[in-house]
Design a protein around this motif. Structure first.
Motif, PDB file in Angstrom:
ATOM      1  N   UNK A   3       0.692  -1.301   0.162  1.00  0.00           N
ATOM      2  CA  UNK A   3      -0.132  -0.121  -0.123  1.00  0.00           C
ATOM      3  C   UNK A   3       0.812   1.140  -0.082  1.00  0.00           C
ATOM      4  N   UNK A   4       1.914   1.314   1.039  1.00  0.00           N
ATOM      5  CA  UNK A   4       2.661   2.674   1.047  1.00  0.00           C
ATOM      6  C   UNK A   4       3.465   2.908  -0.491  1.00  0.00           C
ATOM      7  N   UNK A   5       4.194   1.728  -0.901  1.00  0.00           N
ATOM      8  CA  UNK A   5       4.979   2.227  -2.237  1.00  0.00           C
ATOM      9  C   UNK A   5       4.066   2.647  -3.410  1.00  0.00           C
ATOM     10  N   UNK A   6       2.631   1.856  -3.395  1.00  0.00           N
ATOM     11  CA  UNK A   6       1.821   2.453  -4.265  1.00  0.00           C
ATOM     12  C   UNK A   6       1.293   3.858  -4.072  1.00  0.00           C
TER      13      UNK A   6
ATOM     14  N   UNK B 224       3.830  18.426  -1.285  1.00  0.00           N
ATOM     15  CA  UNK B 224       3.629  18.287   0.168  1.00  0.00           C
ATOM     16  C   UNK B 224       3.118  17.202   0.858  1.00  0.00           C
ATOM     17  N   UNK B 225       2.123  16.702   0.294  1.00  0.00           N
ATOM     18  CA  UNK B 225       1.718  15.258   0.749  1.00  0.00           C
ATOM     19  C   UNK B 225       2.416  14.210   0.484  1.00  0.00           C
ATOM     20  N   UNK B 226       3.176  14.132  -0.480  1.00  0.00           N
ATOM     21  CA  UNK B 226       4.249  13.065  -0.647  1.00  0.00           C
ATOM     22  C   UNK B 226       5.380  13.378   0.562  1.00  0.00           C
ATOM     23  N   UNK B 227       5.808  14.668   0.658  1.00  0.00           N
ATOM     24  CA  UNK B 227       6.898  14.964   1.688  1.00  0.00           C
ATOM     25  C   UNK B 227       6.223  14.338   2.985  1.00  0.00           C
ATOM     26  N   UNK B 228       5.231  14.566   3.318  1.00  0.00           N
ATOM     27  CA  UNK B 228       4.660  14.288   4.657  1.00  0.00           C
ATOM     28  C   UNK B 228       4.474  12.725   4.854  1.00  0.00           C
ATOM     29  N   UNK B 229       4.281  11.900   3.824  1.00  0.00           N
ATOM     30  CA  UNK B 229       4.134  10.659   3.698  1.00  0.00           C
ATOM     31  C   UNK B 229       5.622  10.042   3.937  1.00  0.00           C
ATOM     32  N   UNK B 230       6.704  10.699   3.229  1.00  0.00           N
ATOM     33  CA  UNK B 230       8.234  10.289   3.497  1.00  0.00           C
ATOM     34  C   UNK B 230       8.590  10.553   4.734  1.00  0.00           C
ATOM     35  N   UNK B 231       7.840  11.698   5.256  1.00  0.00           N
ATOM     36  CA  UNK B 231       8.479  12.014   6.685  1.00  0.00           C
ATOM     37  C   UNK B 231       8.079  10.888   7.685  1.00  0.00           C
ATOM     38  N   UNK B 232       6.779  10.498   7.480  1.00  0.00           N
ATOM     39  CA  UNK B 232       6.195   9.288   8.452  1.00  0.00           C
ATOM     40  C   UNK B 232       6.724   8.018   8.278  1.00  0.00           C
ATOM     41  N   UNK B 233       7.372   7.712   6.761  1.00  0.00           N
ATOM     42  CA  UNK B 233       7.715   6.271   6.449  1.00  0.00           C
ATOM     43  C   UNK B 233       9.030   6.597   5.727  1.00  0.00           C
ATOM     44  N   UNK B 234      10.248   6.454   6.378  1.00  0.00           N
ATOM     45  CA  UNK B 234      11.528   7.056   5.562  1.00  0.00           C
ATOM     46  C   UNK B 234      11.826   5.848   4.659  1.00  0.00           C
ATOM     47  N   UNK B 235      11.503   4.633   4.855  1.00  0.00           N
ATOM     48  CA  UNK B 235      11.911   3.497   4.056  1.00  0.00           C
ATOM     49  C   UNK B 235      11.408   3.728   2.606  1.00  0.00           C
TER      50      UNK B 235
ATOM     51  N   UNK C 145      11.959   6.617   0.908  1.00  0.00           N
ATOM     52  CA  UNK C 145      12.662   7.523   0.465  1.00  0.00           C
ATOM     53  C   UNK C 145      13.331   7.059  -0.856  1.00  0.00           C
ATOM     54  N   UNK C 146      14.097   5.609  -0.551  1.00  0.00           N
ATOM     55  CA  UNK C 146      14.804   5.043  -1.607  1.00  0.00           C
ATOM     56  C   UNK C 146      13.846   4.745  -3.012  1.00  0.00           C
ATOM     57  N   UNK C 147      12.625   4.510  -2.516  1.00  0.00           N
ATOM     58  CA  UNK C 147      11.843   3.842  -3.717  1.00  0.00           C
ATOM     59  C   UNK C 147      11.426   5.339  -4.732  1.00  0.00           C
ATOM     60  N   UNK C 148      11.374   6.315  -3.971  1.00  0.00           N
ATOM     61  CA  UNK C 148      11.041   7.676  -4.659  1.00  0.00           C
ATOM     62  C   UNK C 148      12.507   8.023  -5.448  1.00  0.00           C
ATOM     63  N   UNK C 149      13.357   7.923  -4.892  1.00  0.00           N
ATOM     64  CA  UNK C 149      14.637   8.661  -5.441  1.00  0.00           C
ATOM     65  C   UNK C 149      15.052   7.924  -6.538  1.00  0.00           C
TER      66      UNK C 149
ATOM     67  N   UNK D 165      22.743   7.133  -1.399  1.00  0.00           N
ATOM     68  CA  UNK D 165      24.068   6.232  -1.943  1.00  0.00           C
ATOM     69  C   UNK D 165      23.405   4.722  -2.289  1.00  0.00           C
ATOM     70  N   UNK D 166      22.215   4.569  -1.897  1.00  0.00           N
ATOM     71  CA  UNK D 166      21.621   3.005  -1.903  1.00  0.00           C
ATOM     72  C   UNK D 166      20.820   2.938  -3.362  1.00  0.00           C
ATOM     73  N   UNK D 167      20.792   4.007  -3.883  1.00  0.00           N
ATOM     74  CA  UNK D 167      20.157   4.011  -5.288  1.00  0.00           C
ATOM     75  C   UNK D 167      21.162   3.447  -6.309  1.00  0.00           C
ATOM     76  N   UNK D 168      20.843   3.066  -7.476  1.00  0.00           N
ATOM     77  CA  UNK D 168      21.711   2.528  -8.610  1.00  0.00           C
ATOM     78  C   UNK D 168      22.498   3.736  -8.811  1.00  0.00           C
ATOM     79  N   UNK D 169      23.821   3.367  -9.459  1.00  0.00           N
ATOM     80  CA  UNK D 169      24.851   4.221  -9.609  1.00  0.00           C
ATOM     81  C   UNK D 169      24.155   5.262 -11.078  1.00  0.00           C
ATOM     82  N   UNK D 170      23.669   4.700 -11.680  1.00  0.00           N
ATOM     83  CA  UNK D 170      22.940   5.345 -12.983  1.00  0.00           C
ATOM     84  C   UNK D 170      21.915   6.408 -12.443  1.00  0.00           C
ATOM     85  N   UNK D 171      21.061   6.047 -11.584  1.00  0.00           N
ATOM     86  CA  UNK D 171      20.209   7.129 -11.245  1.00  0.00           C
ATOM     87  C   UNK D 171      20.827   8.149 -10.540  1.00  0.00           C
ATOM     88  N   UNK D 172      22.006   7.759  -9.581  1.00  0.00           N
ATOM     89  CA  UNK D 172      22.488   8.841  -8.810  1.00  0.00           C
ATOM     90  C   UNK D 172      23.285   9.837  -9.900  1.00  0.00           C
TER      91      UNK D 172
END
Length: 554
Positions: free
Chosen positions: A107-110, A147-158, A160-164, A200-207
């Motif tokens: 649900x959260x990643x979706x 702002x809603x996305x940032x609020x969601x990421x602030x409550x569920x920091x896991x 952040x990697x999916x978004x980046x 630093x956990x995302x793919x090198x190409x994306x970084x």
């Protein structure tokens, strides 16, 4: 499982959503905002309301609405932006309970992915819009979604990697529009301030793509807002991670970055951040060379290590395949054997059942044929005879089973009885004279053993006493003062009792040594405590070197 004590407002709203047409559902869901706003923030009542919303699938309804086309939703982007706020506030601080795995993994990643997709749709509408008022409204909705996305990421920091590492986020970052680009970079800066380690956990190409876009916006745009935001973002990334700073210094992609930054116009609002960034990218020559060497060494070590790991895996691959095949074949063989046994047991069971049915059928046929032959007046007598024969057969089988069971229980006793009989038969063949001789020999051997044991015990006690005396003498000698410092009767403590005692001790010592060193065939027939003759010259020579306290040498 539905929770107990559900808020009646949530229960009524869920029932209304379930019974209403599809086009009215988004407007009904907007009432969730009023319910949560009227509840104190951080209270247990708000947590309970969020659990009720999740348990009655209202969050899933919000996700379904957000995934639909904007033109089909009543209220358009206004309704959608408010639903994003409702969804993010419901998900933050929610305790899903038994459905935690589904909530966190699906649900959260979706929800985060839907927010990014809505951002891209708003970006497209904003670029295609021609009126200024329409652009302002769309930009306002875009800011609400971010702002809603940032609020969601602030409550569920896991998340952040999916978004980046999402392609939708990269497309939002690569926009040429000043307002949207500034909003996205500001959100990225806020995200990295929460948890910068995921960069630093995302793919090198994306970084590399994110770094390229930030550097491009810093150097190519004329907007001071974009340049300021890009400078602050790049400074934050370089200060947070040494790897990114080394990449900006040594990578060929950013070779002229420092010189281009030096050409930027001074006197701007972000001059201080720009100077800090230039200072980070301008190490002295020695540090740059050292970092380059370290970078090359790290690359070399990684290359060797990866090659070693690859060769190791390739070497293990044949054995792993063989092991896998062996395990598979063994498992398949066991399964086949098990299936064959089951099939055989089933066939045997069917055969036994068929045999029983045939026997019963044959028995009934024989009885019917006998009834046809027997006179009607003799039928009862005939049936009684058959019952008696059946009873006798049953009794015979039961008695046989009982006797076999008793025999198995009495088998150990019978074995003991047979053994006793065998022993008695063997002992009865020996005469009385022979028995007395055997008895006397056994008594003599026992007496010899106990006498030798007593002598050995006395010898052991004597050795222990001598060892204790020697230990005491050694301790006294170690603690004794020197002859110059000795006074009074202290030397008398070390005097031997007599010369014969010392000579006897030496003789016993030499006898023991000779007995130990003698070959085994000379020890045959010796008794414990036998003395050996020691030559007097050896004794006198050895005795002459022995210190005897209280005597003077001749």
């Amino acid at each position: 499982m539905k929770p107990t004590g559900t808020d009646p407002r949530i229960l009524s709203l869920a029932a209304e959503v379930a019974n209403s047409p599809e086009q009215n559902v988004p407007v009904i869901l907007l009432r969730l905002k009023e319910i949560m706003n009227n509840t104190p923030l951080g209270s247990s009542e708000l947590k309970k309301i969020k659990q009720d919303i999740y348990c009655y699938d209202l969050i899933q309804y919000c996700l379904l609405v957000l995934s639909q086309d904007c033109s089909r939703i009543q209220g358009g982007w206004t309704t959608i932006s408010q639903l994003t706020q409702i969804l993010s506030h419901c998900c933050v601080g929610l305790e899903p309970g038994e459905d935690a795995e589904e909530f966190y993994n699906e649900l959260l990643p979706s929800a985060a992915e839907n927010f990014l997709i809505l951002g891209r749709r708003l970006q497209t509408c904003f670029i295609n819009a021609s009126k200024g008022e329409e652009k302002d409204a769309l930009l306002h909705f875009f800011q609400i979604v971010t702002d809603s996305l940032f609020w969601l990421l602030g409550g569920h920091v896991q998340l952040i990697q999916n978004v980046l590492q999402s392609d939708h986020f990269l497309h939002l970052l690569q926009t040429d529009n000043v307002q949207i680009g500034s909003t996205v970079m500001t959100m990225l800066q806020s995200i990295l301030q929460i948890k910068s380690g995921d960069l630093l956990r995302i793919e090198v190409k994306t970084l590399h793509s994110i770094l390229d876009e930030v550097v491009f916006k810093l150097l190519s745009t004329t907007s001071p807002v974009i340049r300021s935001t890009a400078t602050k973002l790049l400074l934050l990334m370089a200060e947070s991670h040494q790897e990114i700073l080394i990449l900006l210094r040594l990578s060929a992609c950013y070779k002229g970055l420092r010189s281009l930054l030096n050409k930027q116009e001074p006197g701007t609002e972000f001059t201080q951040e720009l100077r800090q960034l230039i200072a980070l990218l301008s190490p002295n020559v020695y540090q740059e060379v050292e970092e380059q060497k370290l970078h090359q060494a790290a690359c070399l070590i990684q290359a060797y290590w990866k090659g070693f790991q690859t060769r190791k895996r390739l070497k293990k691959l044949p054995s792993a395949v063989i092991t896998l095949q062996r395990s598979f074949r063994s498992k398949r063989t066991k399964m086949l054997l098990k299936l064959n046994r089951q099939k055989e047991e089933e066939d045997r069971r069917l055969q036994v059942q068929l045999q029983r049915q045939r026997a019963m059928r044959l028995s009934r046929e024989i009885r019917l044929s006998m009834l046809e032959v027997v006179h009607p007046g003799q039928v009862e007598k005939h049936n009684r005879e058959i019952e008696e024969k059946s009873a006798l057969i049953i009794q015979k089988h039961w008695r046989g089973y009982r006797e076999r069971k008793n025999f198995r229980q009495q088998r150990p006793s019978l074995t003991e009885y047979k053994a006793a009989v065998t022993l008695q038969r063997a002992s009865s063949e020996v005469s009385d004279v022979t028995s007395r001789e055997l008895h006397s020999q056994a008594q003599e051997q026992l007496q010899h053993y106990f006498m030798g044991r007593a002598l050995q015990e006395r010898a052991q006690q004597h050795r222990e006493a001598l060892m204790a005396q020697i230990s005491t003498n050694i301790e006294q000698l170690m603690k004794a003062p020197s002859l110059k410092e000795a006074e009074g009767k202290e030397p008398e403590l070390f005097l031997s009792r007599s010369r014969p005692v010392a000579a006897k001790a030496k003789q016993a010592h030499l006898t023991t040594l000779k007995h130990i060193q003698a070959p085994w065939w000379k020890k045959l027939g010796e008794e414990a405590g036998d003395e050996m003759d020691v030559p007097k010259d050896e004794l006198s020579v050895e005795l002459g070197t022995l210190f005897i306290g209280g005597t003077k040498p001749p």
